[in-house]
Scaffold this motif. Structure first.
Motif, PDB file in Angstrom:
ATOM      1  N   GLY A  25       0.843  -1.221  -0.003  1.00  0.00           N
ATOM      2  CA  GLY A  25       0.168  -0.024  -0.272  1.00  0.00           C
ATOM      3  C   GLY A  25       0.856   1.280   0.025  1.00  0.00           C
ATOM      4  N   CYS A  26       1.946   1.155  -0.484  1.00  0.00           N
ATOM      5  CA  CYS A  26       2.905   2.359  -0.622  1.00  0.00           C
ATOM      6  C   CYS A  26       2.426   3.341  -1.801  1.00  0.00           C
ATOM      7  CB  CYS A  26       4.520   2.115  -0.776  1.00  0.00           C
ATOM      8  SG  CYS A  26       4.681   1.377  -2.304  1.00  0.00           S
ATOM      9  N   GLY A  27       1.818   2.899  -2.796  1.00  0.00           N
ATOM     10  CA  GLY A  27       1.583   3.824  -3.804  1.00  0.00           C
ATOM     11  C   GLY A  27       2.542   3.972  -4.863  1.00  0.00           C
ATOM     12  N   ARG A  28       3.701   3.642  -4.639  1.00  0.00           N
ATOM     13  CA  ARG A  28       4.967   4.120  -5.452  1.00  0.00           C
ATOM     14  C   ARG A  28       4.847   3.787  -6.895  1.00  0.00           C
ATOM     15  NH1 ARG A  28      10.888   4.337  -2.395  1.00  0.00           N
ATOM     16  NH2 ARG A  28      10.264   5.396  -0.618  1.00  0.00           N
ATOM     17  N   CYS A  29       4.181   2.351  -7.169  1.00  0.00           N
ATOM     18  CA  CYS A  29       4.303   1.755  -8.385  1.00  0.00           C
ATOM     19  C   CYS A  29       2.946   2.622  -9.140  1.00  0.00           C
ATOM     20  CB  CYS A  29       3.900   0.256  -8.393  1.00  0.00           C
ATOM     21  SG  CYS A  29       2.212  -0.159  -7.700  1.00  0.00           S
ATOM     22  N   CYS A  30       2.147   3.501  -8.621  1.00  0.00           N
ATOM     23  CA  CYS A  30       1.109   4.330  -9.173  1.00  0.00           C
ATOM     24  C   CYS A  30       1.481   5.665  -9.489  1.00  0.00           C
ATOM     25  CB  CYS A  30      -0.293   4.269  -8.309  1.00  0.00           C
ATOM     26  SG  CYS A  30      -0.834   2.705  -7.875  1.00  0.00           S
ATOM     27  N   LEU A  31       2.838   5.774  -9.515  1.00  0.00           N
ATOM     28  CA  LEU A  31       3.509   7.179  -9.646  1.00  0.00           C
ATOM     29  C   LEU A  31       3.859   7.177 -11.229  1.00  0.00           C
ATOM     30  CD1 LEU A  31       5.703   7.935  -6.693  1.00  0.00           C
ATOM     31  CD2 LEU A  31       3.549   8.742  -7.228  1.00  0.00           C
ATOM     32  N   HIS A  32       3.410   8.261 -11.948  1.00  0.00           N
ATOM     33  CA  HIS A  32       4.222   8.212 -13.451  1.00  0.00           C
ATOM     34  C   HIS A  32       5.321   7.941 -13.528  1.00  0.00           C
ATOM     35  CE1 HIS A  32       0.023   8.681 -15.203  1.00  0.00           C
ATOM     36  NE2 HIS A  32      -0.205   9.404 -14.073  1.00  0.00           N
ATOM     37  N   THR A  56      -4.641   7.283   1.568  1.00  0.00           N
ATOM     38  CA  THR A  56      -4.501   5.761   1.770  1.00  0.00           C
ATOM     39  C   THR A  56      -3.575   5.278   1.204  1.00  0.00           C
ATOM     40  OG1 THR A  56      -6.163   5.248   0.217  1.00  0.00           O
ATOM     41  CG2 THR A  56      -6.939   5.744   2.542  1.00  0.00           C
ATOM     42  N   CYS A  57      -3.198   5.512   0.011  1.00  0.00           N
ATOM     43  CA  CYS A  57      -2.261   5.104  -1.055  1.00  0.00           C
ATOM     44  C   CYS A  57      -2.514   3.768  -1.592  1.00  0.00           C
ATOM     45  CB  CYS A  57      -0.778   4.982  -0.543  1.00  0.00           C
ATOM     46  SG  CYS A  57      -0.097   6.611   0.026  1.00  0.00           S
ATOM     47  N   ARG A  58      -3.930   3.761  -1.711  1.00  0.00           N
ATOM     48  CA  ARG A  58      -4.489   2.597  -2.545  1.00  0.00           C
ATOM     49  C   ARG A  58      -5.345   3.132  -3.619  1.00  0.00           C
ATOM     50  NH1 ARG A  58      -3.053  -2.489  -0.674  1.00  0.00           N
ATOM     51  NH2 ARG A  58      -2.471  -2.332   1.595  1.00  0.00           N
ATOM     52  N   CYS A  59      -5.638   2.334  -4.445  1.00  0.00           N
ATOM     53  CA  CYS A  59      -6.405   2.628  -5.599  1.00  0.00           C
ATOM     54  C   CYS A  59      -7.900   2.661  -5.296  1.00  0.00           C
ATOM     55  CB  CYS A  59      -6.070   1.500  -6.676  1.00  0.00           C
ATOM     56  SG  CYS A  59      -7.270   1.827  -8.413  1.00  0.00           S
ATOM     57  N   SER A  60      -8.561   3.867  -5.547  1.00  0.00           N
ATOM     58  CA  SER A  60      -9.817   4.143  -5.427  1.00  0.00           C
ATOM     59  C   SER A  60     -10.893   3.294  -6.127  1.00  0.00           C
ATOM     60  CB  SER A  60     -10.113   5.646  -5.623  1.00  0.00           C
ATOM     61  OG  SER A  60     -10.005   5.941  -7.015  1.00  0.00           O
ATOM     62  N   ASP A  61     -10.267   2.620  -7.359  1.00  0.00           N
ATOM     63  CA  ASP A  61     -11.299   1.574  -7.908  1.00  0.00           C
ATOM     64  C   ASP A  61     -10.401   0.290  -8.484  1.00  0.00           C
ATOM     65  OD1 ASP A  61     -13.393   0.710  -9.288  1.00  0.00           O
ATOM     66  OD2 ASP A  61     -13.529   2.455 -10.748  1.00  0.00           O
ATOM     67  N   GLY A 119       7.841   6.142   6.276  1.00  0.00           N
ATOM     68  CA  GLY A 119       8.079   7.163   5.086  1.00  0.00           C
ATOM     69  C   GLY A 119       8.512   6.109   3.868  1.00  0.00           C
ATOM     70  N   ILE A 120       7.690   4.926   3.607  1.00  0.00           N
ATOM     71  CA  ILE A 120       7.986   4.476   2.562  1.00  0.00           C
ATOM     72  C   ILE A 120       6.938   4.742   1.279  1.00  0.00           C
ATOM     73  CG2 ILE A 120       7.884   1.847   1.309  1.00  0.00           C
ATOM     74  CD1 ILE A 120      10.296   2.470   3.155  1.00  0.00           C
ATOM     75  N   SER A 121       5.643   5.086   1.864  1.00  0.00           N
ATOM     76  CA  SER A 121       4.436   5.523   0.941  1.00  0.00           C
ATOM     77  C   SER A 121       4.764   6.842   0.399  1.00  0.00           C
ATOM     78  CB  SER A 121       3.257   5.355   1.727  1.00  0.00           C
ATOM     79  OG  SER A 121       2.867   6.631   2.627  1.00  0.00           O
ATOM     80  N   VAL A 122       3.728   7.161  -0.625  1.00  0.00           N
ATOM     81  CA  VAL A 122       3.697   8.322  -1.246  1.00  0.00           C
ATOM     82  C   VAL A 122       2.969   9.494  -0.459  1.00  0.00           C
ATOM     83  CG1 VAL A 122       4.086   7.269  -3.495  1.00  0.00           C
ATOM     84  CG2 VAL A 122       1.853   7.971  -2.805  1.00  0.00           C
ATOM     85  N   ARG A 123       2.313   9.219   0.623  1.00  0.00           N
ATOM     86  CA  ARG A 123       1.618  10.092   1.417  1.00  0.00           C
ATOM     87  C   ARG A 123       2.261  11.336   1.823  1.00  0.00           C
ATOM     88  NH1 ARG A 123      -0.689   7.788   6.895  1.00  0.00           N
ATOM     89  NH2 ARG A 123      -2.174   6.888   5.648  1.00  0.00           N
ATOM     90  N   GLY A 124       1.857  12.439   1.344  1.00  0.00           N
ATOM     91  CA  GLY A 124       2.521  13.807   1.717  1.00  0.00           C
ATOM     92  C   GLY A 124       3.548  14.172   0.687  1.00  0.00           C
TER      93      GLY A 124
END
Length: 164
Positions: A25-32, A56-61, A119-124
Motif C-alpha cells: 500500500g505504498c503507492g509508489r508503483c502508481c506514480l507516473h 490511503t495510498c490505495r487505488c480508489s477503483d 516513510g515508504i509510502s507516497v503519502r504527503g
C-alpha cells in the motif's frame, strides 16, 4: 511454528489472496514514470495516477482500474520478469530478487500503517495527475531508491527504521 507463505512459496505458487496481500500500500508503483526514447533511461515522477487515493495510498477503483486507466499494468509473476520500474521497496520485487519483506510491511508488522510511519509510502509526497501539469516538471528520484536504513528505539525495542 509455521513459516509465513512468502517464505515457503514461490511467487507463481501463491493464491490470489496471498499475491494481493503482498502489496504494502505504498503507492509508489502508481506514480507516473518517463522513459527516455534515446537512452531507454527511466525517470520517476511524484505524479500519481488519478485513481490513487493520496491519503490511503490505495487505488480508489482497484477492481475496474484497468478499464478506467488502460495503461495500468496488472502485476503477475510472469510480468515481473519484464518490469524494470518497480521501486526497490516493493514486496513483489524484493521477493522476486530473493530478499525478504521489510519490517514495515503490513504482513510482517501486522499494522497497515507502518508503511506510512516508515516513510515508504507516497503519502504527503505525491500530487494527483489531475493537478500536476507537465510530468517533466515533477521528476524526482526517491521513488526509485531504497531508503537509507537507520536505527531507532521504539517502545524500548531497537527496530530498523527507514527514511528517504
Amino acid at each position: 511454528m509455521d513459516m509465513p507463505f512468502w517464505k515457503t512459496k514461490r511467487l507463481h505458487e501463491m493464491t490470489r489472496e496471498e499475491w494481493e496481500s503482498l502489496c504494502d500500500g505504498c503507492g509508489r508503483c502508481c506514480l507516473h514514470k518517463l522513459r527516455h526514447e534515446e537512452t531507454n533511461e527511466l525517470s520517476f515522477t511524484n505524479v500519481a495516477c488519478r485513481l490513487l487515493d493520496l491519503e490511503t495510498c490505495r487505488c480508489s477503483d482497484y477492481a475496474r482500474r484497468q478499464r478506467r486507466v488502460p495503461d495500468c499494468v496488472g502485476l503477475t509473476p510472469e510480468a515481473l520478469a519484464e518490469i524494470d520500474w518497480l521501486p526497490p521497496t516493493c514486496a513483489y520485487r524484493r521477493l522476486r530478487d530473493g530478499q525478504d519483506l521489510a519490517w514495515w510491511h503490513p504482513l510482517v508488522s501486522g499494522d497497515p500503517d507502518t508503511v506510512h510511519q516508515a516513510g515508504i509510502s507516497v503519502r504527503g509526497r505525491a500530487v494527483s495527475e489531475r493537478r500536476a501539469g507537465a510530468l517533466e516538471d515533477h521528476v524526482v528520484d526517491w521513488p526509485g531508491k531504497a531508503p537509507r536504513a537507520r536505527r531507532a528505539r521504539q517502545n524500548n525495542n531497537s527496530r530498523e527504521k527507514t527514511e528517504c
